[in-house]
Design a protein around this motif. Structure first.
Motif, mmCIF file in Angstrom:
data_model
loop_
_atom_site.group_PDB
_atom_site.id
_atom_site.type_symbol
_atom_site.label_atom_id
_atom_site.label_comp_id
_atom_site.label_asym_id
_atom_site.label_seq_id
_atom_site.Cartn_x
_atom_site.Cartn_y
_atom_site.Cartn_z
ATOM 1 N N GLN A 1 11.992 18.872 -55.012
ATOM 2 C CA GLN A 1 11.192 19.869 -54.301
ATOM 3 C C GLN A 1 9.709 19.674 -54.572
ATOM 4 O O GLN A 1 8.885 19.639 -53.659
ATOM 5 N N ILE A 2 9.388 19.504 -55.861
ATOM 6 C CA ILE A 2 7.981 19.306 -56.232
ATOM 7 C C ILE A 2 7.457 17.999 -55.643
ATOM 8 O O ILE A 2 6.330 17.920 -55.133
ATOM 9 N N TRP A 3 8.304 16.967 -55.712
ATOM 10 C CA TRP A 3 7.895 15.657 -55.182
ATOM 11 C C TRP A 3 7.541 15.774 -53.702
ATOM 12 O O TRP A 3 6.530 15.262 -53.242
ATOM 13 N N LYS A 4 8.413 16.461 -52.970
ATOM 14 C CA LYS A 4 8.168 16.582 -51.529
ATOM 15 C C LYS A 4 6.925 17.420 -51.254
ATOM 16 O O LYS A 4 6.138 17.103 -50.364
ATOM 17 N N ASP A 5 6.737 18.473 -52.040
ATOM 18 C CA ASP A 5 5.550 19.314 -51.862
ATOM 19 C C ASP A 5 4.278 18.511 -52.035
ATOM 20 O O ASP A 5 3.315 18.681 -51.295
ATOM 21 N N MET A 6 4.297 17.654 -53.060
ATOM 22 C CA MET A 6 3.094 16.873 -53.337
ATOM 23 C C MET A 6 3.031 15.608 -52.481
ATOM 24 O O MET A 6 2.021 14.911 -52.518
ATOM 25 N N ASP A 7 4.126 15.296 -51.766
ATOM 26 C CA ASP A 7 4.193 14.056 -50.984
ATOM 27 C C ASP A 7 3.814 12.876 -51.881
ATOM 28 O O ASP A 7 2.945 12.067 -51.558
ATOM 29 N N PHE A 8 4.501 12.817 -53.022
ATOM 30 C CA PHE A 8 4.063 11.890 -54.057
ATOM 31 C C PHE A 8 4.217 10.429 -53.664
ATOM 32 O O PHE A 8 3.509 9.576 -54.170
ATOM 33 N N SER A 9 5.163 10.122 -52.745
ATOM 34 C CA SER A 9 5.350 8.708 -52.425
ATOM 35 C C SER A 9 4.138 8.126 -51.715
ATOM 36 O O SER A 9 3.975 6.912 -51.654
ATOM 37 N N SER A 10 3.252 8.982 -51.202
ATOM 38 C CA SER A 10 2.066 8.443 -50.545
ATOM 39 C C SER A 10 1.071 7.881 -51.544
ATOM 40 O O SER A 10 0.052 7.322 -51.156
ATOM 41 N N ILE A 11 1.395 7.989 -52.852
ATOM 42 C CA ILE A 11 0.498 7.393 -53.840
ATOM 43 C C ILE A 11 0.422 5.888 -53.653
ATOM 44 O O ILE A 11 -0.566 5.245 -54.007
ATOM 45 N N PHE A 12 1.477 5.305 -53.070
ATOM 46 C CA PHE A 12 1.481 3.859 -52.875
ATOM 47 C C PHE A 12 0.744 3.443 -51.615
ATOM 48 O O PHE A 12 0.515 2.257 -51.404
ATOM 49 N N HIS A 13 0.384 4.372 -50.755
ATOM 50 C CA HIS A 13 -0.234 3.995 -49.494
ATOM 51 C C HIS A 13 -1.717 3.699 -49.617
ATOM 52 O O HIS A 13 -2.347 3.265 -48.677
ATOM 53 N N GLY A 14 -2.268 3.938 -50.804
ATOM 54 C CA GLY A 14 -3.704 3.746 -50.942
ATOM 55 C C GLY A 14 -4.119 2.295 -50.877
ATOM 56 O O GLY A 14 -5.231 1.962 -50.500
ATOM 57 N N LYS A 15 -3.219 1.402 -51.292
ATOM 58 C CA LYS A 15 -3.590 -0.015 -51.364
ATOM 59 C C LYS A 15 -2.735 -0.818 -50.389
ATOM 60 O O LYS A 15 -1.637 -1.218 -50.735
#
Lengths: 297, 344
Positions: free
Chosen positions: A32-46
């Motif tokens: 739930q927290i992961w989805k709220d923070m959309d954490f997988s987008s951390i990899f989209h920066g590079k």
């Protein structure tokens, strides 16, 4: 790539902090927290291909320490779930692995045993899944070492205080066994004194008479002070007393999905002092100000 | 007696668990072979095998071990599945060409539980530009390979140098190179010099250093043979600089950066090891005349040349210094030049 270390650490601590606030070790809470923070987008920066692998390596090495002592059981579970999420959502192919050093393997097996004993099946399942997905490198040292001497301003090794059990050295030193032994020796000593001198000489009273009860009460006072001190510092529920029995039952409590916890979390997060604003917050702030400065058409 | 020996073996095992000597800099020394045995003792072989256990077998094992109902496992699976998105993108990096390569012949497959050591070999400091960035190449070797295998895999430009002055006979550049001439080399790891003694021309070039050390306050150094020692026999520190010397005085700093068990996704073809995974590329020096071709000649004392010394490619060199009949024009000395960028 190293300049990403601080912000990445801040983001991960943000997520783990929210997980800690749920007081649960259930995977559903974590997702739930992961989805709220959309954490997988951390990899989209590079987006560059060769940078993806280096970034994946960096973030996995930043998160790995949270899976090991001295962090609390709940934070370690959060670290495991975070590693699981990052391992599966990374963009590098073939996947970058999680490094485990030989010296830490005992802690890992102990952690798994604790989870099994407490019947936290989701924790065990996630760990087993990572093992069967061959997600680990079994290494000599936690990171590759290149004899970099000039580094370090101490920030890299900083442990987040809220994720660790409060220090309990006095309690570890003065346990019930130790108190019993001291009481025995004290009795023996008094007995010997009486046997040697028929009249008790007040000059020989060097040792305090009620040593053992005094020690006991001092430790209890310290314990209580610790509880009150931590309670007043943190408004949301931290790990509290270092008393092993109490904290264990709190950690291993099987909590159901509490929907009212969700609005509380954001409140508690904002009331935490000294929290570095996360990437999402900083981006929003930046875009809000930019939007304001644009002239209307 | 038995108790004493078990205590000693426990202590020996404890000593060989790698720990930091200086935090984040290097580790204390440990015996590589014992380290591998320690890992293999605590791990279930399935964990480091190349094949995957069928998921049904895994499920049954999990149910039995945890003592849960099959439907609990189904519940777990549905909750803990990858609920987050995955992007399958192919990353085609140069260093990753060999990753996951399986050999054609099964006899060349690396056995499971093998150790892979990663070495960073620094280029010797010869160039100004290397003052800011230390150029290195990364080699991966297997624990069962010998030190001589690593030695053969190191590419250094000084191995290719050709000696001799050829201004009078430019066509007679001999085919032999320094690598064939001067075969002596040694590694220095943890107080022991490992010499290459495979060929009769090889001398023990470490004796000079050892004799010098004996006159000062240094502990006694040992010698051993490179081709008889495998990496499992070594005691090493991870992240600590060691030395490789060849050609008499060409010295390379060697750092062992990583030691780990082999993984399913590594290159599994034993014939490809030692494997180069990273190499610093060097800009090649072009001819001073055409600025197109890589230089192959270097001249000194040349009246025609603008600089001292001066680089030429083969064609410009001949056009410049020899007439149509091949007679030498003017006064100069010419040497064969091998550009460090040859290995790019």
């Amino acid at each position: 790539m190293d300049h990403f270390r601080e912000p990445v650490k801040a983001d991960c601590e943000e997520l783990l902090g929210r997980f800690q606030a749920t007081e649960s070790v259930r995977y559903e809470q974590f997702v739930q927290i992961w989805k709220d923070m959309d954490f997988s987008s951390i990899f989209h920066g590079k987006p560059e291909l060769n940078e993806r692998r280096r970034f994946a390596r960096l973030i996995l090495s930043v998160v790995s320490p949270y899976f090991l002592p001295p962090y609390t059981f709940q934070i370690r579970v959060g670290g495991l779930y975070l590693l699981y999420g990052l391992f599966n959502t990374q963009l590098a192919t073939p996947r970058e692995k999680i490094r485990i050093a030989l010296k830490d393997w005992n802690d890992v097996t102990q952690f798994q045993k604790d989870a099994v004993n407490a019947q936290h099946y989701d924790v065990v399942y996630v760990f087993r899944k990572l093992l069967s997905d061959k997600a680990f490198y079994f290494t000599a040292m936690p990171t590759p070492l290149n004899f970099r001497i000039k580094r370090e301003d101490g920030k890299r090794r900083k442990i987040c205080e809220e994720f660790v059990d409060p220090p309990s050295r006095p309690q570890e030193l003065v346990t019930t066994d130790v108190l019993e032994e001291i009481a025995n020796i004290h009795e023996h000593y008094e007995g010997l004194k009486k046997a040697t001198f028929t009249e008790p000489d007040p000059n020989l009273d060097i040792v305090q008479q009620n040593l053992v009860p005094k020690l006991n009460s001092t430790i209890l006072t310290y314990c209580n002070w610790q509880i009150n001190h931590t309670k007043s510092e943190q408004q949301d529920a931290g790990e509290g007393p270092s008393n092993q029995e109490a904290s264990k039952s709190r950690r291993h409590r099987q909590t159901e999905l509490v929907s009212e916890a969700a609005p509380d979390i954001s409140q508690k997060v904002s009331s935490k002092k000294k929290r570095f604003p996360s990437l999402k917050t900083r981006t929003q702030l930046r875009f809000k100000t930019q939007g304001k400065s644009c002239p209307p058409r | 007696m038995a108790k004493c020996s078990t205590l000693m073996s426990e202590q020996k095992q404890h000593e060989n668990v790698p720990v930091y000597e200086f935090m984040d800099v290097n580790s204390k020394e440990f015996h590589v072979g014992t380290f591998r045995d320690l890992w293999l003792d605590v791990l279930n072989p399935e964990v480091y095998s190349y094949s995957d256990t069928a998921s049904e077998i895994e499920d049954v094992g999990f149910i039995e071990e945890m003592g849960i109902e099959p439907k609990t496992l189904e519940e777990l699976k549905s909750i803990c599945r990858d609920t987050v998105d995955r992007h399958e993108v192919y990353a085609n990096e140069m260093e990753m060409i060999s990753v996951g390569k399986k050999p054609d012949n099964l006899r060349d497959l690396i056995p499971e539980g093998e150790i892979i050591l990663t070495f960073n070999i620094m280029y010797p400091i010869l160039f100004q530009r290397f003052k800011h960035v230390r150029a290195y190449q990364t080699l991966q070797v297997l624990g069962s390979q010998k030190l001589s295998d690593l030695r053969d895999a190191i590419c250094c430009v000084s191995d290719l140098q050709v000696f001799g002055e050829f201004s009078n006979n430019p066509d007679m550049v001999p085919q032999f190179i320094s690598k064939d001439h001067y075969k002596s080399a040694f590694f220095f790891f943890n107080g022991t010099f490992f010499n290459d003694t495979r060929f009769p021309e090889c001398q023990d070039i470490s004796t000079t250093t050892q004799e010098w050390a004996r006159t000062r306050d240094f502990p006694e150094f040992k010698t051993a043979k490179m081709e008889d020692t495998s990496f499992y026999d070594l005691k090493m520190k991870v992240g600590f600089p060691y030395l490789y010397t060849h050609q008499g005085d060409c010295e390379h700093v060697v750092i062992l950066t990583d030691v780990r068990l082999v993984h399913r996704d590594d290159c599994l073809d034993i014939k490809l090891y030692p494997l180069i995974t990273h190499k610093h590329r060097v800009v090649t020096r072009k001819c001073s005349v055409c600025h197109l071709y890589i230089s192959r000649w270097i001249t000194t004392n040349d009246a025609f040349a603008p600089t001292e010394p001066c680089l030429f490619c083969d064609q410009c060199f001949r056009m410049f210094h020899y007439d149509d009949e091949g007679n030498k024009l003017g006064d100069f000395l010419a040497y064969a030049y091998v550009d460090p960028g040859t290995f790019n």
